[in-house]
Structure formats: structure tokens, C-alpha cells
Design a protein around this motif. Structure first.
Motif, PDB file in Angstrom:
ATOM      1  N   ASP A 276      80.314  50.892  11.038  1.00 59.64           N
ATOM      2  CA  ASP A 276      81.422  51.596  10.391  1.00 59.64           C
ATOM      3  C   ASP A 276      81.890  50.856   9.141  1.00 59.64           C
ATOM      4  OD1 ASP A 276      81.490  53.653  12.241  1.00 59.64           O
ATOM      5  OD2 ASP A 276      82.943  52.644  13.530  1.00 59.64           O
TER       6      ASP A 276
ATOM      7  N   GLN B  80      88.852  53.680  11.471  1.00 60.69           N
ATOM      8  CA  GLN B  80      87.591  54.087  12.085  1.00 60.69           C
ATOM      9  C   GLN B  80      87.103  53.024  13.068  1.00 60.69           C
ATOM     10  OE1 GLN B  80      85.877  56.983  11.966  1.00 60.69           O
ATOM     11  NE2 GLN B  80      84.553  56.026  13.508  1.00 60.69           N
ATOM     12  N   VAL B  81      87.250  51.742  12.685  1.00 63.60           N
ATOM     13  CA  VAL B  81      86.842  50.639  13.569  1.00 63.60           C
ATOM     14  C   VAL B  81      87.686  50.647  14.849  1.00 63.60           C
ATOM     15  CG1 VAL B  81      86.792  48.127  13.823  1.00 63.60           C
ATOM     16  CG2 VAL B  81      85.933  49.183  11.732  1.00 63.60           C
ATOM     17  N   VAL B  82      88.990  50.895  14.696  1.00 67.42           N
ATOM     18  CA  VAL B  82      89.871  50.960  15.875  1.00 67.42           C
ATOM     19  C   VAL B  82      89.459  52.102  16.796  1.00 67.42           C
ATOM     20  CG1 VAL B  82      92.233  51.429  16.638  1.00 67.42           C
ATOM     21  CG2 VAL B  82      91.828  49.856  14.742  1.00 67.42           C
ATOM     22  N   ARG B  83      89.138  53.272  16.214  1.00 63.33           N
ATOM     23  CA  ARG B  83      88.700  54.418  17.036  1.00 63.33           C
ATOM     24  C   ARG B  83      87.400  54.109  17.763  1.00 63.33           C
ATOM     25  NH1 ARG B  83      90.804  57.673  12.695  1.00 63.33           N
ATOM     26  NH2 ARG B  83      88.770  57.674  11.670  1.00 63.33           N
ATOM     27  N   THR B  84      86.521  53.362  17.097  1.00 61.14           N
ATOM     28  CA  THR B  84      85.240  53.014  17.712  1.00 61.14           C
ATOM     29  C   THR B  84      85.416  52.049  18.881  1.00 61.14           C
ATOM     30  OG1 THR B  84      84.032  53.351  15.638  1.00 61.14           O
ATOM     31  CG2 THR B  84      82.982  51.939  17.297  1.00 61.14           C
ATOM     32  N   LEU B  85      86.319  51.083  18.726  1.00 58.07           N
ATOM     33  CA  LEU B  85      86.452  50.014  19.721  1.00 58.07           C
ATOM     34  C   LEU B  85      87.446  50.338  20.835  1.00 58.07           C
ATOM     35  CD1 LEU B  85      86.518  46.861  17.392  1.00 58.07           C
ATOM     36  CD2 LEU B  85      84.610  47.682  18.768  1.00 58.07           C
TER      37      LEU B  85
ATOM     38  N   ALA C 206      79.501  48.607  21.188  1.00 57.38           N
ATOM     39  CA  ALA C 206      80.700  48.975  20.445  1.00 57.38           C
ATOM     40  C   ALA C 206      80.875  48.068  19.223  1.00 57.38           C
ATOM     41  CB  ALA C 206      81.927  48.882  21.354  1.00 57.38           C
ATOM     42  N   GLY C 207      80.588  46.764  19.388  1.00 59.66           N
ATOM     43  CA  GLY C 207      80.675  45.850  18.252  1.00 59.66           C
ATOM     44  C   GLY C 207      79.673  46.202  17.163  1.00 59.66           C
TER      45      GLY C 207
ATOM     46  N   ALA D  17      80.957  49.213  15.359  1.00 62.18           N
ATOM     47  CA  ALA D  17      82.069  48.864  14.473  1.00 62.18           C
ATOM     48  C   ALA D  17      81.556  48.225  13.183  1.00 62.18           C
ATOM     49  CB  ALA D  17      83.031  47.918  15.195  1.00 62.18           C
TER      50      ALA D  17
END
Length: 344
Positions: A77, A94-99, A70-71, A74
Motif C-alpha cells: 500500500d 489505507q495502511v490502517v484499513r489493511t492492518l 498483512a505487513g 501494508a
């Protein structure tokens, strides 16, 4: 006393039911993304090993593995966002959605691991941990190569397989585990004995196959995936995101692999690298179907299970050779029946 042919056939059908799930996942991924996903079996190993470590009260390596992926996604992204000139707020969202999902599930797993919850709860937590791997692996390894040739995607799959096996050794260790059965009951009819775990395997496999059928036939998302499988360019012109379809297909494949790991874990000892052979048998079944037909993949998987079971009875030292050699006449027949030109 030697097992009866009926008992041997039942063992083969039980294994074939699991191989059927892996074959369906392989056909799904190839149809939607043109990826021959060799590491499908790694999801099986991750599922079985995650549940095994939860059973011991330890935080499974899956948690740290998921956070690492996940990191990395991110970071990807952020880099891609700045390359495209996107505003920082959009990149941040987008980073928040990924993590969000990986971090939330990992925190729950860290809290729940020492609590000793019932087996079913731990199994659900295992599915929640392993399923996001599909989306993340697709984004990191395949999304930027979505329009590459099948050969390039196959080479990437080989690389992903070796990476996952090596990381699996690091995060899970070399020790093998055998999970407890979800149902310990045994039923005898004449000379045939049916275990509760076998019933669960048949029931779960049948239920998932029916759900997949309903998903592809009755839902708009399923029809969008089918459209992408039939014609990627046409699907894009109709507003269907090929990247979104790929992410969803890989997420479904990861779920199917994790579920297969939960089903097969009580029947055999699973190591960090056991998934390759298990997944390869699902791939053999998918090849029987020409990597295109779900019903034929199901039939091929049951045939592989029966072939493996009877081979282990008559020539146990050569059972793997017999199973994997069975793919050769199928490939020859398909090559002669439906020759293909060069890919464009």
C-alpha cells in the motif's frame, strides 16, 4: 465385516458435501476473477490445523502467518501510494484499513489460545483468523495481474500453492492433527449408522449453499459479483470495482475453505500439505461443472465423493487414481461439445 453399500454411499455423500463447498469456491473464483485457484485446499489445512493448535492451548502459526501477509500488504500500500502521488494521510488510512482486522484478530487469538475456550468458540476464532487470508493473497499475488490471461493466472496459482505449502510447514510443523468431533452422537437405522459429525457436515454444507444462493440472488453485492463474472468490462463501466469484486470473492473462498477444514478435521488426520489433495477433489467436481455452474458443481462433488468411497472399498490402493482419472472423459466430452478459440 464389510460395510454395506448404503453405509459406503453415506460416507461418500459426507465427503461429497465437503467437496461441494470447495467446488463452489473454485467456480466462484474462476467466474469472478478467471483464477483457477489451486491453493483452495490450503485454506482447508489452515482451518483444521489452526483449530487443532487452539485445542492444545498453543498460539497457532496462523497468527504469525496472517501478520506477515498483512505487513506485506501494508508495505505494498505504501509503495503503490507513493507511486501514484497520493497524500501521506490517505496512504496512512489505507495502511490502517489493511492492518486493522488482521492485527485485532491476532491479538484476540494470542489472548484466547491458552484460555481453553469451548470448541465452538475456538472454531469461530479459527474462521476469523483464516478468512482474511483470501483478501491478502489476492492483493499480493493477483490484483496487479487481474487483466492477465488465464494461463498466466494459473501459473501464479501454482506458485502461490508451493509458497503456501512451504510456509505452512514452517508455521505449523510437520505433525498431523485430528480434531475432536463437534457432536459425538450416533444414530442407527437398520444397518445404517449416522454420526453426529456427518449431520453437522450435511447441515453446514446445505446452509452455506442456501446462503450463497440468497447472497447472489437477493443482495446488491451478490448481483455485482454476478455482473463481474458475466462481463468484467461492462461491470467496470457500471461503476463496479473489479478489484473489490476479486477481494470479496477471495475472502468468501477463504471462509469456505476454513469452514471445510473445520468440518473435515474430525474425520481424518490433517497435515500441512493435506489440503492439496482435498482441494483437488473439489477442483475435479468444479471441472464437471465446466467451472461455470454452481448446481452442476454440487452434483459433481457428490459424484466425486461416491466414486472415492466405493473406490476405497473395492480398490483402496487405486482410489486416488480412479477419482482423478474420472476428469479425463469429462474434459474430452467438454472439448468436443464446446470447442473454444484462442483467448483474447
Amino acid at each position: 465385516m464389510s460395510p454395506s453399500p448404503a453405509s459406503t454411499a453415506l460416507d461418500g455423500l459426507t465427503s461429497g458435501a465437503v467437496y461441494a463447498l470447495l467446488a463452489l469456491a473454485t467456480v466462484l473464483l474462476f467466474a469472478v476473477t478467471r483464477v483457477i485457484f489451486i491453493p483452495q485446499g490450503e485454506f482447508v489445512a489452515f482451518g483444521a490445523l489452526t483449530l487443532a493448535l487452539l485445542q492444545t492451548g498453543k498460539v497457532p502459526g496462523t497468527v504469525w502467518f496472517l501478520l506477515v501477509l498483512a505487513g506485506a500488504a501494508a508495505i505494498s500500500d505504501i509503495v503503490n501510494g507513493f507511486r501514484r502521488g497520493q497524500p501521506p494521510a490517505r496512504i496512512g488510512m489505507q495502511v490502517v484499513r489493511t492492518l486493522a482486522v488482521p492485527v485485532l484478530v491476532s491479538l484476540v487469538a494470542i489472548w484466547a489460545a491458552p484460555k481453553g475456550f469451548p470448541l465452538v468458540v475456538q472454531a469461530l476464532l479459527t474462521l476469523a483468523l483464516v478468512t482474511p487470508f483470501g483478501n491478502l493473497i489476492y492483493r499480493l499475488a493477483y490484483e496487479s495481474l487481474a487483466d492477465a490471461s488465464v494461463l498466466v493466472l494459473l501459473i501464479v496459482s501454482v506458485g502461490v500453492h508451493f509458497a503456501l505449502v512451504g510456509l505452512g510447514l514452517f508455521f505449523f510443523g510437520a505433525e498431523g492433527f485430528r480434531n475432536p468431533s463437534f457432536w459425538d452422537a450416533r444414530f442407527s437405522t437398520g444397518g445404517l449408522t449416522l454420526s453426529g459429525q456427518a449431520i453437522i457436515i450435511f447441515g453446514a454444507s446445505l446452509a452455506l449453499i442456501v446462503l450463497l444462493y440468497l447472497f447472489f440472488e437477493r443482495t446488491l453485492t451478490g448481483k455485482a459479483l454476478r455482473a463481474t463474472a458475466v462481463n468484467r468490462v461492462g461491470a467496470r463501466l457500471m461503476g463496479i470495482s473489479s478489484n473489490g469484486a476479486g477481494r470479496l470473492a477471495f475472502t468468501m473462498a477463504a471462509f469456505i475453505g476454513a469452514l471445510s477444514g473445520l468440518l473435515i478435521g474430525p474425520t481424518t488426520t490433517i497435515f500441512y500439505d493435506s489440503g492439496f489433495i482435498i482441494g483437488l477433489k473439489g477442483f475435479v467436481a468444479a471441472v464437471f461443472a465446466g467451472l461455470a455452474s454452481y448446481p452442476l458443481a454440487l452434483v459433481g462433488a457428490l459424484a466425486v465423493g461416491l466414486l472415492e468411497s466405493f473406490s476405497s472399498f473395492w480398490a483402496s490402493s487405486f482410489k486416488e487414481v480412479i477419482v482423478f482419472s474420472s476428469i479425463l472423459p469429462v474434459l474430452l466430452w467438454r472439448s468436443l461439445r464446446d470447442p473454444h478459440g484462442e483467448e483474447h
